[in-house]
Scaffold this motif. Structure first.
Motif, PDB file in Angstrom:
ATOM      1  N   GLN A  73       0.830  -1.207   0.000  1.00 51.78           N
ATOM      2  CA  GLN A  73       0.000   0.000   0.000  1.00 51.78           C
ATOM      3  C   GLN A  73       0.864   1.257   0.000  1.00 51.78           C
ATOM      4  O   GLN A  73       0.569   2.218  -0.716  1.00 51.78           O
ATOM      5  N   ARG A  74       1.906   1.257   0.810  1.00 49.63           N
ATOM      6  CA  ARG A  74       2.769   2.441   0.852  1.00 49.63           C
ATOM      7  C   ARG A  74       3.432   2.678  -0.501  1.00 49.63           C
ATOM      8  O   ARG A  74       3.538   3.817  -0.968  1.00 49.63           O
ATOM      9  N   ALA A  75       3.881   1.603  -1.151  1.00 54.05           N
ATOM     10  CA  ALA A  75       4.484   1.755  -2.472  1.00 54.05           C
ATOM     11  C   ALA A  75       3.484   2.353  -3.456  1.00 54.05           C
ATOM     12  O   ALA A  75       3.824   3.237  -4.254  1.00 54.05           O
ATOM     13  N   ALA A  76       2.230   1.883  -3.396  1.00 56.30           N
ATOM     14  CA  ALA A  76       1.201   2.413  -4.289  1.00 56.30           C
ATOM     15  C   ALA A  76       0.903   3.874  -3.971  1.00 56.30           C
ATOM     16  O   ALA A  76       0.679   4.683  -4.877  1.00 56.30           O
ATOM     17  N   LEU A  77       0.876   4.229  -2.685  1.00 56.77           N
ATOM     18  CA  LEU A  77       0.643   5.617  -2.294  1.00 56.77           C
ATOM     19  C   LEU A  77       1.778   6.516  -2.766  1.00 56.77           C
ATOM     20  O   LEU A  77       1.544   7.639  -3.230  1.00 56.77           O
ATOM     21  N   VAL A  78       3.005   6.031  -2.645  1.00 58.76           N
ATOM     22  CA  VAL A  78       4.159   6.812  -3.088  1.00 58.76           C
ATOM     23  C   VAL A  78       4.049   7.100  -4.580  1.00 58.76           C
ATOM     24  O   VAL A  78       4.286   8.225  -5.039  1.00 58.76           O
ATOM     25  N   PHE A  79       3.666   6.076  -5.350  1.00 53.02           N
ATOM     26  CA  PHE A  79       3.529   6.279  -6.791  1.00 53.02           C
ATOM     27  C   PHE A  79       2.363   7.212  -7.108  1.00 53.02           C
ATOM     28  O   PHE A  79       2.486   8.116  -7.936  1.00 53.02           O
ATOM     29  N   ARG A  80       1.229   7.028  -6.428  1.00 52.38           N
ATOM     30  CA  ARG A  80       0.038   7.810  -6.748  1.00 52.38           C
ATOM     31  C   ARG A  80       0.157   9.258  -6.305  1.00 52.38           C
ATOM     32  O   ARG A  80      -0.095  10.183  -7.088  1.00 52.38           O
ATOM     33  N   ASP A  81       0.558   9.503  -5.055  1.00 48.52           N
ATOM     34  CA  ASP A  81       0.576  10.864  -4.502  1.00 48.52           C
ATOM     35  C   ASP A  81       1.895  11.583  -4.759  1.00 48.52           C
ATOM     36  O   ASP A  81       1.934  12.817  -4.753  1.00 48.52           O
ATOM     37  N   GLN A  82       2.996  10.832  -4.902  1.00 50.71           N
ATOM     38  CA  GLN A  82       4.326  11.379  -5.189  1.00 50.71           C
ATOM     39  C   GLN A  82       4.870  12.269  -4.076  1.00 50.71           C
ATOM     40  O   GLN A  82       5.911  12.900  -4.249  1.00 50.71           O
ATOM     41  N   GLY A  83       4.211  12.300  -2.959  1.00 47.02           N
ATOM     42  CA  GLY A  83       4.642  13.136  -1.846  1.00 47.02           C
ATOM     43  C   GLY A  83       3.437  13.603  -1.058  1.00 47.02           C
ATOM     44  O   GLY A  83       2.308  13.132  -1.261  1.00 47.02           O
ATOM     45  N   CYS A  84       3.651  14.555  -0.156  1.00 47.33           N
ATOM     46  CA  CYS A  84       2.562  15.075   0.670  1.00 47.33           C
ATOM     47  C   CYS A  84       1.501  15.729  -0.221  1.00 47.33           C
ATOM     48  O   CYS A  84       1.820  16.580  -1.058  1.00 47.33           O
ATOM     49  N   VAL A  85       0.236  15.361  -0.029  1.00 48.89           N
ATOM     50  CA  VAL A  85      -0.833  15.944  -0.848  1.00 48.89           C
ATOM     51  C   VAL A  85      -1.108  17.382  -0.457  1.00 48.89           C
ATOM     52  O   VAL A  85      -1.806  18.094  -1.180  1.00 48.89           O
ATOM     53  N   GLY A  86      -0.546  17.814   0.676  1.00 52.62           N
ATOM     54  CA  GLY A  86      -0.746  19.195   1.095  1.00 52.62           C
ATOM     55  C   GLY A  86       0.324  20.143   0.601  1.00 52.62           C
ATOM     56  O   GLY A  86       0.026  21.224   0.106  1.00 52.62           O
ATOM     57  N   CYS A  87       1.603  19.731   0.713  1.00 48.66           N
ATOM     58  CA  CYS A  87       2.692  20.651   0.377  1.00 48.66           C
ATOM     59  C   CYS A  87       3.708  20.073  -0.593  1.00 48.66           C
ATOM     60  O   CYS A  87       4.607  20.781  -1.026  1.00 48.66           O
ATOM     61  N   GLY A  88       3.599  18.780  -0.924  1.00 46.70           N
ATOM     62  CA  GLY A  88       4.488  18.190  -1.912  1.00 46.70           C
ATOM     63  C   GLY A  88       5.803  17.664  -1.385  1.00 46.70           C
ATOM     64  O   GLY A  88       6.673  17.294  -2.172  1.00 46.70           O
ATOM     65  N   LYS A  89       5.997  17.608  -0.059  1.00 44.74           N
ATOM     66  CA  LYS A  89       7.261  17.113   0.478  1.00 44.74           C
ATOM     67  C   LYS A  89       7.488  15.655   0.076  1.00 44.74           C
ATOM     68  O   LYS A  89       6.556  14.917  -0.200  1.00 44.74           O
ATOM     69  N   SER A  90       8.749  15.254   0.064  1.00 37.45           N
ATOM     70  CA  SER A  90       9.142  13.921  -0.377  1.00 37.45           C
ATOM     71  C   SER A  90       8.376  12.826   0.366  1.00 37.45           C
ATOM     72  O   SER A  90       8.086  12.960   1.561  1.00 37.45           O
ATOM     73  N   PRO A  91       8.052  11.712  -0.321  1.00 37.94           N
ATOM     74  CA  PRO A  91       7.346  10.602   0.339  1.00 37.94           C
ATOM     75  C   PRO A  91       8.081  10.057   1.552  1.00 37.94           C
ATOM     76  O   PRO A  91       7.455   9.513   2.467  1.00 37.94           O
ATOM     77  N   ASN A  92       9.416  10.188   1.567  1.00 37.44           N
ATOM     78  CA  ASN A  92      10.173   9.680   2.710  1.00 37.44           C
ATOM     79  C   ASN A  92       9.801  10.375   4.012  1.00 37.44           C
ATOM     80  O   ASN A  92      10.053   9.855   5.095  1.00 37.44           O
ATOM     81  N   TYR A  93       9.210  11.561   3.929  1.00 35.69           N
ATOM     82  CA  TYR A  93       8.864  12.334   5.113  1.00 35.69           C
ATOM     83  C   TYR A  93       7.364  12.335   5.365  1.00 35.69           C
ATOM     84  O   TYR A  93       6.847  13.216   6.028  1.00 35.69           O
ATOM     85  N   CYS A  94       6.657  11.371   4.794  1.00 34.17           N
ATOM     86  CA  CYS A  94       5.193  11.367   4.876  1.00 34.17           C
ATOM     87  C   CYS A  94       4.656  10.164   5.642  1.00 34.17           C
ATOM     88  O   CYS A  94       5.308   9.125   5.739  1.00 34.17           O
ATOM     89  N   VAL A  95       3.442  10.316   6.146  1.00 35.25           N
ATOM     90  CA  VAL A  95       2.707   9.240   6.791  1.00 35.25           C
ATOM     91  C   VAL A  95       1.495   8.910   5.936  1.00 35.25           C
ATOM     92  O   VAL A  95       1.052   9.717   5.128  1.00 35.25           O
ATOM     93  N   ALA A  96       0.961   7.701   6.100  1.00 39.15           N
ATOM     94  CA  ALA A  96      -0.269   7.306   5.418  1.00 39.15           C
ATOM     95  C   ALA A  96      -1.448   7.653   6.324  1.00 39.15           C
ATOM     96  O   ALA A  96      -1.600   7.070   7.392  1.00 39.15           O
ATOM     97  N   HIS A  97      -2.249   8.597   5.915  1.00 39.31           N
ATOM     98  CA  HIS A  97      -3.347   9.132   6.722  1.00 39.31           C
ATOM     99  C   HIS A  97      -4.688   8.578   6.250  1.00 39.31           C
ATOM    100  O   HIS A  97      -4.961   8.516   5.049  1.00 39.31           O
ATOM    101  N   HIS A  98      -5.537   8.155   7.206  1.00 37.03           N
ATOM    102  CA  HIS A  98      -6.896   7.716   6.888  1.00 37.03           C
ATOM    103  C   HIS A  98      -7.771   8.938   6.596  1.00 37.03           C
ATOM    104  O   HIS A  98      -7.924   9.805   7.456  1.00 37.03           O
ATOM    105  N   ILE A  99      -8.361   8.995   5.412  1.00 36.89           N
ATOM    106  CA  ILE A  99      -9.271  10.102   5.087  1.00 36.89           C
ATOM    107  C   ILE A  99     -10.488  10.043   6.001  1.00 36.89           C
ATOM    108  O   ILE A  99     -10.864  11.034   6.635  1.00 36.89           O
ATOM    109  N   ILE A 100     -11.147   8.887   6.047  1.00 37.13           N
ATOM    110  CA  ILE A 100     -12.172   8.636   7.077  1.00 37.13           C
ATOM    111  C   ILE A 100     -11.438   8.006   8.247  1.00 37.13           C
ATOM    112  O   ILE A 100     -10.868   6.918   8.114  1.00 37.13           O
ATOM    113  N   PRO A 101     -11.371   8.681   9.395  1.00 33.65           N
ATOM    114  CA  PRO A 101     -10.535   8.222  10.507  1.00 33.65           C
ATOM    115  C   PRO A 101     -10.814   6.785  10.926  1.00 33.65           C
ATOM    116  O   PRO A 101     -11.959   6.317  10.898  1.00 33.65           O
TER     117      PRO A 101
END
Length: 400
Positions: free
Chosen positions: A298-326
């Motif tokens: 899942q993380r690999a797929a998220l890295v490919f899809r989002d390419q980084g933070c969806v808010g500011c674009g920071k590198s995927p290495n500095y990101c967490v996988a966040h639940h949209i619906i908590p």
């Protein structure tokens, strides 16, 4: 509040910040930013002229003697001054306060590494965030390269460096190093994976800061090199598949940094090559309520899809996988309920009411602020995460 830009200099009138509205404070900040850019351009022009008349060493000594700067800051300022002598458009745009200093440094560095179109990059610098512009510069360099970026990568490898010293400020030992993008991406994946492992093993009631975990992760990796390797440390390389030609094209790291196809071939044995069309059939993308943390697939797929933070674009290495619906209200650990966010943007979601939306025009996820700004809550956020935080605002020393 009066501000004057002109050939004779820059003038900003004093203001009572306590009496300004929120909008007024933001406007004031923008004015200060433009003035800072103009001052940097002026300093660069002075240092460039000193270096021309004498040499770079004399210019560095002048910065240290007159401004009391450190050797590192003096060297950095003089380097920019020398580089901007041949970049008329960048220098003029910066002096007018129309380009951030960090963007100008990116262009100057790129010009020192190979051919660039100065006007194209200046136009992009006016519109793009730092993270996005950095990717633009890298792509621009590859597009203008005559050898698919091989000479650029070789130049970066030749410029690698490392230092270890005791800080005169606080007596702490500092490790500092620069690597080419591929080596940096490998290091970042290993360090961030170790940090996530430390996060999972620590007491939730007594968590370390992200910066402390990164320091501990680096120390453990160096001092205990024979320890078990953390999961999720593979170097991910993304490439498109040309059906007509039957070959992989547009090889790049997960943050969008382009790499020569030759490097893709050399690393095909130890890298995970993700197809540009990442279908759910390629991995377990739906974990439902069986697991709160995102899987490696899942993380690999998220890295490919989002390419980084969806808010500011920071590198995927500095990101967490966040639940949209908590998770705590029934959200599922499925790919379509997860997005990548950095630590800062994650706090914006949980503390300040920012929300995740999918842009219908582009299909990409993005963050939107609340209709009415709310004060940031004090104390630790009630973060609902599918992975541990993998960075803090200062944790940029191993950026890929």
């Amino acid at each position: 509040m009066e501000t004057t830009f002109g050939t004779g200099g820059v003038c900003v009138a004093a203001a009572d910040e306590a009496g300004l509205s929120d909008e007024g404070l933001r406007g004031r900040l923008g004015v200060i930013g433009r003035v800072e850019c103009a001052l940097v351009a002026m300093k660069a022009a002075v240092l460039g002229e000193i270096a021309r008349r004498e040499d770079a060493g004399c210019a560095e000594r002048a910065v240290r003697d007159v401004l009391g700067a450190s050797c590192r800051d003096a060297r950095r300022d003089v380097k920019l001054g020398v580089q901007l002598r041949d970049l008329d458009v960048v220098r003029q745009t910066l002096s007018q306060g129309e380009m951030p200093v960090a963007h100008a440094r990116l262009i100057a560095r790129a010009a020192a590494e190979g051919p660039i179109d100065e006007r194209v990059l200046v136009d992009a610098a006016r519109l793009q965030s730092y993270e996005r512009f950095a990717r633009t510069v890298r792509r621009h360099q590859l597009d203008l390269s005559a050898d698919d970026g091989k000479s650029l990568l070789d130049h970066q490898r030749d410029k690698r460096s490392g230092r270890m010293f005791t800080s005169p400020d606080n007596g702490m030992v500092v490790l500092s190093a620069e690597f080419d993008p591929i080596a940096g991406a490998q290091l970042a994946s290993v360090i961030s994976a170790k940090e996530r492992e430390l996060w999972r093993d620590e007491d939730p009631a007594a968590r370390r800061t992200p910066q402390q975990r990164i320091a501990d992760a680096i120390a453990e990796l160096i001092l205990q090199p024979d320890g078990k390797r953390s999961s999720g440390t593979s170097l991910l390389i993304v490439a498109d598949y040309d059906v007509v030609q039957g070959e992989l094209t547009r090889a790049r790291l997960t943050d969008g940094t382009p790499i020569p196809i030759g490097e893709l071939v050399k690393r095909a044995c130890d890298a995970d090559i993700l197809p540009a069309v990442f279908r759910e059939a390629t991995g377990d993308m739906r974990l439902g309520r069986t697991r709160r943390t995102a899987s490696a697939a899942q993380r690999a797929a998220l890295v490919f899809r989002d390419q980084g933070c969806v808010g500011c674009g920071k590198s995927p290495n500095y990101c967490v996988a966040h639940h949209i619906i908590p998770w705590k209200v029934g959200g599922r650990t499925d790919l379509d309920n997860l997005v990548l966010v950095c630590n800062g943007c994650h706090h914006d979601i949980h503390d300040d009411g920012w929300t995740v939306h999918r842009n219908r025009a582009t299909g990409r996820y993005e963050l939107r602020p609340p209709a009415v700004a709310s004060p940031r809550r004090r104390g630790p956020p009630g973060a609902d995460i599918a992975e541990p935080p993998s960075r803090g605002d200062e944790a940029t020393q191993y950026a890929a």
